[in-house]
Design a protein around this motif. Sequence first.
Motif, PDB file in Angstrom:
ATOM      1  N   SER A 153      76.964 -22.208  24.901  1.00 21.13           N
ATOM      2  CA  SER A 153      76.544 -23.598  24.717  1.00 21.13           C
ATOM      3  C   SER A 153      76.288 -23.873  23.234  1.00 21.13           C
ATOM      4  CB  SER A 153      75.297 -23.886  25.547  1.00 21.13           C
ATOM      5  OG  SER A 153      74.241 -23.065  25.106  1.00 21.13           O
ATOM      6  N   VAL A 259      52.535  -3.013  25.532  1.00 25.56           N
ATOM      7  CA  VAL A 259      51.749  -1.824  25.841  1.00 25.56           C
ATOM      8  C   VAL A 259      50.588  -1.694  24.854  1.00 25.56           C
ATOM      9  CG1 VAL A 259      51.826   0.679  25.807  1.00 25.56           C
ATOM     10  CG2 VAL A 259      53.604  -0.601  26.990  1.00 25.56           C
ATOM     11  N   GLY A 262      47.905  -5.036  25.022  1.00 26.41           N
ATOM     12  CA  GLY A 262      47.177  -5.346  26.244  1.00 26.41           C
ATOM     13  C   GLY A 262      47.362  -6.785  26.680  1.00 26.41           C
ATOM     14  N   ASP A 263      46.271  -7.570  26.645  1.00 23.68           N
ATOM     15  CA  ASP A 263      46.321  -8.883  27.282  1.00 23.68           C
ATOM     16  C   ASP A 263      46.627 -10.022  26.313  1.00 23.68           C
ATOM     17  OD1 ASP A 263      44.002  -8.733  25.933  1.00 23.68           O
ATOM     18  OD2 ASP A 263      42.679  -9.126  27.627  1.00 23.68           O
ATOM     19  N   THR A 265      48.897 -11.964  25.885  1.00 21.24           N
ATOM     20  CA  THR A 265      50.170 -12.442  26.438  1.00 21.24           C
ATOM     21  C   THR A 265      50.690 -13.711  25.791  1.00 21.24           C
ATOM     22  OG1 THR A 265      48.724 -13.143  28.180  1.00 21.24           O
ATOM     23  CG2 THR A 265      50.291 -11.420  28.725  1.00 21.24           C
ATOM     24  N   GLY A 266      49.792 -14.589  25.391  1.00 18.77           N
ATOM     25  CA  GLY A 266      50.228 -15.864  24.822  1.00 18.77           C
ATOM     26  C   GLY A 266      51.025 -15.669  23.552  1.00 18.77           C
ATOM     27  N   LEU A 267      50.445 -14.916  22.651  1.00 22.62           N
ATOM     28  CA  LEU A 267      51.124 -14.662  21.391  1.00 22.62           C
ATOM     29  C   LEU A 267      52.406 -13.891  21.628  1.00 22.62           C
ATOM     30  CD1 LEU A 267      47.971 -13.774  19.323  1.00 22.62           C
ATOM     31  CD2 LEU A 267      49.319 -15.855  19.235  1.00 22.62           C
TER      32      LEU A 267
ATOM     33  N   PHE B 196      46.202   0.851  29.750  1.00 15.73           N
ATOM     34  CA  PHE B 196      47.356   0.016  29.444  1.00 15.73           C
ATOM     35  C   PHE B 196      47.528  -1.125  30.433  1.00 15.73           C
ATOM     36  CE2 PHE B 196      49.013   3.786  27.049  1.00 15.73           C
ATOM     37  CZ  PHE B 196      48.894   3.171  25.824  1.00 15.73           C
ATOM     38  N   GLY B 199      44.377  -4.335  31.180  1.00 21.93           N
ATOM     39  CA  GLY B 199      44.182  -5.507  30.332  1.00 21.93           C
ATOM     40  C   GLY B 199      42.814  -5.536  29.684  1.00 21.93           C
ATOM     41  N   GLN B 218      38.462 -17.076  25.963  1.00 17.24           N
ATOM     42  CA  GLN B 218      39.182 -16.488  24.849  1.00 17.24           C
ATOM     43  C   GLN B 218      40.461 -17.291  24.632  1.00 17.24           C
ATOM     44  OE1 GLN B 218      40.867 -12.133  23.666  1.00 17.24           O
ATOM     45  NE2 GLN B 218      40.319 -12.491  25.742  1.00 17.24           N
ATOM     46  N   GLY B 220      43.243 -16.619  23.169  1.00 17.91           N
ATOM     47  CA  GLY B 220      44.497 -15.892  23.401  1.00 17.91           C
ATOM     48  C   GLY B 220      44.854 -15.848  24.883  1.00 17.91           C
ATOM     49  N   SER B 221      43.835 -15.616  25.733  1.00 18.84           N
ATOM     50  CA  SER B 221      44.083 -15.580  27.175  1.00 18.84           C
ATOM     51  C   SER B 221      44.533 -16.943  27.659  1.00 18.84           C
ATOM     52  CB  SER B 221      42.823 -15.174  27.933  1.00 18.84           C
ATOM     53  OG  SER B 221      42.381 -13.930  27.492  1.00 18.84           O
ATOM     54  N   LEU B 223      46.094 -19.213  25.929  1.00 14.64           N
ATOM     55  CA  LEU B 223      47.472 -19.430  25.492  1.00 14.64           C
ATOM     56  C   LEU B 223      48.446 -18.732  26.425  1.00 14.64           C
ATOM     57  CD1 LEU B 223      47.373 -19.147  21.608  1.00 14.64           C
ATOM     58  CD2 LEU B 223      47.890 -21.140  23.001  1.00 14.64           C
ATOM     59  N   GLY B 224      48.088 -17.508  26.813  1.00  8.32           N
ATOM     60  CA  GLY B 224      48.944 -16.748  27.717  1.00  8.32           C
ATOM     61  C   GLY B 224      49.075 -17.421  29.065  1.00  8.32           C
ATOM     62  N   TYR B 227      51.204 -20.724  28.668  1.00  9.96           N
ATOM     63  CA  TYR B 227      52.530 -20.583  28.064  1.00  9.96           C
ATOM     64  C   TYR B 227      53.688 -20.925  29.016  1.00  9.96           C
ATOM     65  CZ  TYR B 227      56.277 -18.826  25.185  1.00  9.96           C
ATOM     66  OH  TYR B 227      57.416 -18.737  24.452  1.00  9.96           O
ATOM     67  N   ARG B 230      54.667 -24.743  29.323  1.00 14.33           N
ATOM     68  CA  ARG B 230      54.958 -25.588  28.164  1.00 14.33           C
ATOM     69  C   ARG B 230      56.319 -26.249  28.346  1.00 14.33           C
ATOM     70  NH1 ARG B 230      57.652 -21.318  27.749  1.00 14.33           N
ATOM     71  NH2 ARG B 230      59.214 -20.917  26.148  1.00 14.33           N
ATOM     72  N   ARG B 235      68.440 -27.350  24.512  1.00 14.49           N
ATOM     73  CA  ARG B 235      69.446 -27.359  23.446  1.00 14.49           C
ATOM     74  C   ARG B 235      70.789 -27.740  24.029  1.00 14.49           C
ATOM     75  NH1 ARG B 235      69.082 -21.912  20.562  1.00 14.49           N
ATOM     76  NH2 ARG B 235      67.588 -21.406  22.170  1.00 14.49           N
ATOM     77  N   ASN B 236      71.554 -28.488  23.247  1.00 16.39           N
ATOM     78  CA  ASN B 236      72.828 -28.944  23.796  1.00 16.39           C
ATOM     79  C   ASN B 236      73.866 -27.841  23.689  1.00 16.39           C
ATOM     80  OD1 ASN B 236      72.843 -29.001  21.090  1.00 16.39           O
ATOM     81  ND2 ASN B 236      73.668 -31.032  20.827  1.00 16.39           N
TER      82      ASN B 236
END
Lengths: 374, 236
Positions: A153, A259, A262-263, A265-267, B196, B199, B218, B220-221, B223-224, B227, B230, B235-236
């Motif tokens: 595309s 790994v 951890g958490d 996830t957003g970033l 691991f 979390g 938090q 960051g959490s 945002l996760g 996400y 969103r 895109r064409n």
Amino acid sequence: MAQFPGGVFDDGLPDGRAAASLVPGPEAVEARLDSGAVFVIGYDSLRMEFGGATGRMLFLRGAEPRLTLFSEAPGLLEAIAAAGGPASAGAVAGARAGQAQTRKTHLRNWGIALAVLVALWFTVPPIFRVMVDGAVQQLPLSVDVKLGELASSEMAGLGPAITDEAVAGFATEIVERLRPGLPPEIQALDLKVTVIESTQVNAFALPGGRMAVLSGLLKKADGVDMVAGVMAHELMHVRHRHGMRHIVRAAGVITALTVLAGDATGLLGIAAEGAALAALTSYSREMEAEADLDGVRLAAAAGFDPAGMPAFFRKLSEIAPDSQAPEALSWMSSHPRHDERIAALEAAIPGLVRAESTPMKHTLEAARAALKGD
Amino acid sequence: MTAQLDFSIDHRPDFPLLQVRLGAGQSLFAEPAAMVTMSPALHMRAGLKGGLGKSLGRMFGGESLIVNTFSAPNGAGAIDFAPAALGDIHHYALGNGGGLMLQRGAFLAHGEGVTLDAKWQGARGFFSGNGMVMLRAGGSGDLFFNGYGAVMPIDVDGGYYVDTGYVLAFEDTLSYRVTTMPGLRPGTGQKLKTFFLGGEGLVCQFSGRGRVWVQTRQIGSFLGWIYPFRPVKQRN
């Protein structure tokens, strides 16, 4: 007597603590509060250690377990040593020993961290490369083809395809001449080339063998050998499966990040998208070098002049300022150091065997004549 | 220590607003773009407070180079501030012998007599996600900081663990180090899997005496979590 700004912890105080001036005397350290209250710790029972958020705050404790004096003012320990003499010597030595121990631990930890970093720096990239190559070899070529379809595309967005036989036939004839130099499994792919109307001087190949030549390249090229050099380079990206390698590499990095972090996830999601895009857009320098050297060999084996590719790079560096190469799928803007690549190619060219050259059925001149606005 | 400034925090804890009523001659220092409303009697000036060194320090501590100074040269007036993130504002009166360590972005405003310094945190700052440099507020006076979600003070006496992402501020009489959750140290059998996959990677281990302010969410959490929802550019 010298005074040091600090504070007191004591359960009898409102909120359990208060600001105080610490005053080392001959037999004891006094903490004088603004309220007039005075707390005293005698040298006979004094124990001191450094701590706090910065590690530089001195804590003083005595026989009374809930009373603690503290201060981060520099020179307090020396003042206690001077004021108390032999009476405070034991406590001062204890604090210094603790400080020395902490420093030693810090130094050791930093040393270990540094050593681990250095070791990782040297061992991880080669191991990773071997793993990536191994993983790519396990994946059948049909995955490359699927991937190329997904990315096609991008191709449609660049401009209309030119179907004029003089133009399309020219590009196809070059691919057909290059094809016999490729391994059988790559020859078996649908190595279809499309000429796209665009002012950009660019060409690219998608994983799986679909290629695009932007018509600006045909307009600017000084001969068929330049065009053939560029297309041979692009075919080598297909042959070495550079797109797949890039994606597997990016996926590996993301897995490793997951790994480790951890958490977060957003970033990670954001990073993942960026990495995926990067995987589809630009190749690493070693991949480019590989495509250069193998591409020039392929061009020579098909009877084209291998000098066409370095000549094209020279041409690119002349016209680079007005390059409007799209950020995605750009052939040239993301590749700095034309000089280095030209030098590497020119060093390799004398050792190449050029096959006998036969005239092309479709000529660059005819293709150009058929292009609009030329 | 009691507050020197006349202030109130309303609409807590999600969308709070800090109002400070400055008396004639008083000043207040706030991060840029935090002001919501202001009495006409007050005067605002933007600049590098404490010179370039301190300003750069603030920047490394996750704050702006610029600090806005609000003063009341011609008489009393009120001013409202709102932090960028949705979460509570807290007041802290400096001047009880120690300072306050602030997480990146936590600073909102302070009164006269308060100093802000950058403190190098090194590896523990890096692993705590709070950056290699933290801000330390010292001196004496009023300090306002804001978190994400509600803000909960915890009095530490001995030791305490807080997940690194939730530490908002703490008194500098506390020592801290970044470590794995107790019982999850690598090399203890299946614990690695918990480390691991659970979390709950790294925690701040506080020790000594002092107060820690914990934010109840938090960023960051969040945002996760948000996400996947969103809008994606086609895109064409």
